[in-house]
Enzyme design. Structure first.
Site, mmCIF file in Angstrom:
data_model
loop_
_atom_site.group_PDB
_atom_site.id
_atom_site.type_symbol
_atom_site.label_atom_id
_atom_site.label_comp_id
_atom_site.label_asym_id
_atom_site.label_seq_id
_atom_site.Cartn_x
_atom_site.Cartn_y
_atom_site.Cartn_z
ATOM 1 N N ASP A 8 2.530 8.387 6.233
ATOM 2 C CA ASP A 8 2.291 7.725 5.651
ATOM 3 C C ASP A 8 0.817 7.386 5.861
ATOM 4 O O ASP A 8 0.021 7.743 6.759
ATOM 5 C CB ASP A 8 2.904 6.635 7.295
ATOM 6 C CG ASP A 8 3.058 5.658 7.325
ATOM 7 O OD1 ASP A 8 4.089 4.885 7.132
ATOM 8 O OD2 ASP A 8 2.391 4.475 6.857
ATOM 9 N N ASP A 103 3.873 2.984 1.068
ATOM 10 C CA ASP A 103 2.623 3.642 1.670
ATOM 11 C C ASP A 103 3.353 5.180 2.139
ATOM 12 O O ASP A 103 2.699 5.548 2.886
ATOM 13 C CB ASP A 103 2.087 2.656 2.211
ATOM 14 C CG ASP A 103 1.781 2.805 3.411
ATOM 15 O OD1 ASP A 103 3.384 2.765 3.897
ATOM 16 O OD2 ASP A 103 1.364 2.213 4.630
ATOM 17 N N GLU A 104 4.549 5.595 1.957
ATOM 18 C CA GLU A 104 5.656 5.997 2.942
ATOM 19 C C GLU A 104 6.054 7.172 2.400
ATOM 20 O O GLU A 104 7.378 6.420 1.209
ATOM 21 C CB GLU A 104 6.351 4.720 4.319
ATOM 22 C CG GLU A 104 6.957 5.788 5.026
ATOM 23 C CD GLU A 104 8.050 5.184 6.200
ATOM 24 O OE1 GLU A 104 7.355 4.110 5.635
ATOM 25 O OE2 GLU A 104 8.276 5.576 6.894
#
Ligand code: DCP
Ligand code: MG
Length: 368
Positions: A8, A103-104
């Site tokens: 993340d 983003d993960e």
């Protein structure tokens, strides 16, 4: 045994803004909508977080807490571009990548470990590659199952690295608060606190009958997770996270009755799509584009999951009607449903009778 990494990025939107504009480096950056437009914080740089600013906070509050904060409007196209770069680096390490958001992602690196590399070394290499090739910092959790790695990546942010060795899962989780556990929302945590259960360790040591009483059908799953066991594979197939229907008008519309008719058609269309796919969602989003091309979304979360036309229509209209102003005209209108919750928490099922719906903060962002 599997080897999994949960990755993340740190303060994603804000870090991208700092990279693209060096004047913002090291400064408190608030990405989001302007306070005078009832904007909210999409994310804050870590320099701003020390003042108690966080995602989804009204920008007005954020500026109050952090007056030196620099407000930057979001640039979703740029974030998507950076996200693609990051995901490509993940995929270079393993084919088994499950993106969770921009983003993960979860990465299954079992094959890399079996080929002789140590999980710790894989994680360090990955963080270094992301830093060198994108400038972003990545926090990672490394372990044998998804739920443990997800908790791990969050524990040591920013630039975090948490490795949980095989066999150490339960011990790692034991001191942490129960609400860190997957599927334990605030209401369940509250119920557990009333039972004297504060930590995951205290949860794990309860007898099975107690789990059955507290969690019904979810008992075994919750107990396993509390003990650091979870068989969930990394899913590479992308499962739909949202469904939507939108229209760009040939000429801009400002008339309330006309807009209402459109929003209702879009809502019905989404309800039918959900029904066909056997999905129910909790969050209704409207996407709006004004005549000056400003695009934003508003969303509200229902207390229950649905794919029924009426609540989707009503919620979408409530959101849209709050945005109507004399002279304001729209060139695009979309309705979407997201937040396909499962399994349903038992106490949420009890709330089905409640007729209310809107409880979300205003949320400016784009629907993906
Ligand atoms: N985001 C948003 N609104 C929210 C939460 C997040 O628009 N309520 C956006 C902005 C974030 C991005 O999604 O940059 C990723 O979300 P994260 O929860 O991972 O938050 P950050 O990456 O910003 O910070 P962290 O370092 O805590 O991961
Ligand atoms: Mg993040």
């Amino acid at each position: 045994m599997r080897h999994i990494i949960h990755a993340d990025l740190d303060a994603f939107y804000a870090t991208v803004e700092q990279l693209d504009n060096p004047e913002l480096a090291g400064k408190p950056v608030l990405v989001g909508g302007r306070p005078e437009n009832r904007g909210v914080v999409a994310t804050a740089s870590y320099e701003a977080r020390v003042f108690g600013v966080h995602s989804a906070m009204p920008m007005r509050t954020a500026i109050h807490r952090c007056p030196q904060g620099i407000i930057v409007p979001p640039r979703f196209t740029r974030y998507r571009e950076m996200s693609r770069k990051v995901m490509a680096i993940f995929r270079d390490l393993t084919d088994l990548v499950e993106p969770i958001s921009m983003d993960e992602a979860y990465l299954d690196v079992t094959a890399v470990v079996e080929a002789g590399q140590k999980p710790l070394a894989i994680a360090i290499d990955l963080k270094n590659r992301i830093a060198e090739e994108t400038g972003l910092t990545l926090s990672v959790g490394v372990g044998t199952c998804k739920s443990v790695t997800k908790i791990g990546s969050d524990l040591d942010k920013p630039d975090g690295l948490v490795v949980v060795q095989p066999g150490d899962e339960a011990e790692f989780l034991a001191p942490l608060a129960v609400n860190k556990l997957w599927g334990i929302g605030p209401k369940t945590a509250e119920r557990l606190h009333r039972e004297g259960v504060e930590t995951i360790g205290q949860l794990a040591e309860q007898p099975l009958e107690w789990f059955a009483r507290m969690f019904g059908q979810r008992a075994i799953g919750v107990r396993d997770k509390a003990m650091g066991r979870d068989d969930e594979p990394v899913h590479t197939e992308r499962v739909a996270k949202s469904l939507s229907s939108e229209t760009t008008f040939t000429s801009d519309i400002g008339d309330a009755a006309e807009l209402r008719a459109v929003v209702e058609r879009k809502a019905v269309d989404v309800a039918h799509q959900l029904e066909r796919k056997d999905l129910k969602g909790r969050t209704v989003t409207v996407k709006l584009r004004l005549s000056d091309f400003t695009t934003f979304t508003r969303q509200a979360t229902l207390p229950y999951q649905t794919n029924a036309e009426e609540p989707i229509k009503e919620t979408a209209w409530a959101l849209l009607s709050a945005e109507l102003e004399p002279g304001r005209t729209f060139r695009l209108l979309g309705v979407g449903v997201t937040n396909f919750v499962e399994p349903e928490e038992p106490e949420e099922a009890e709330e089905r009778q409640l007729p209310l719906f809107v409880d979300d903060d205003d949320f400016s962002g784009d629907a993906t």
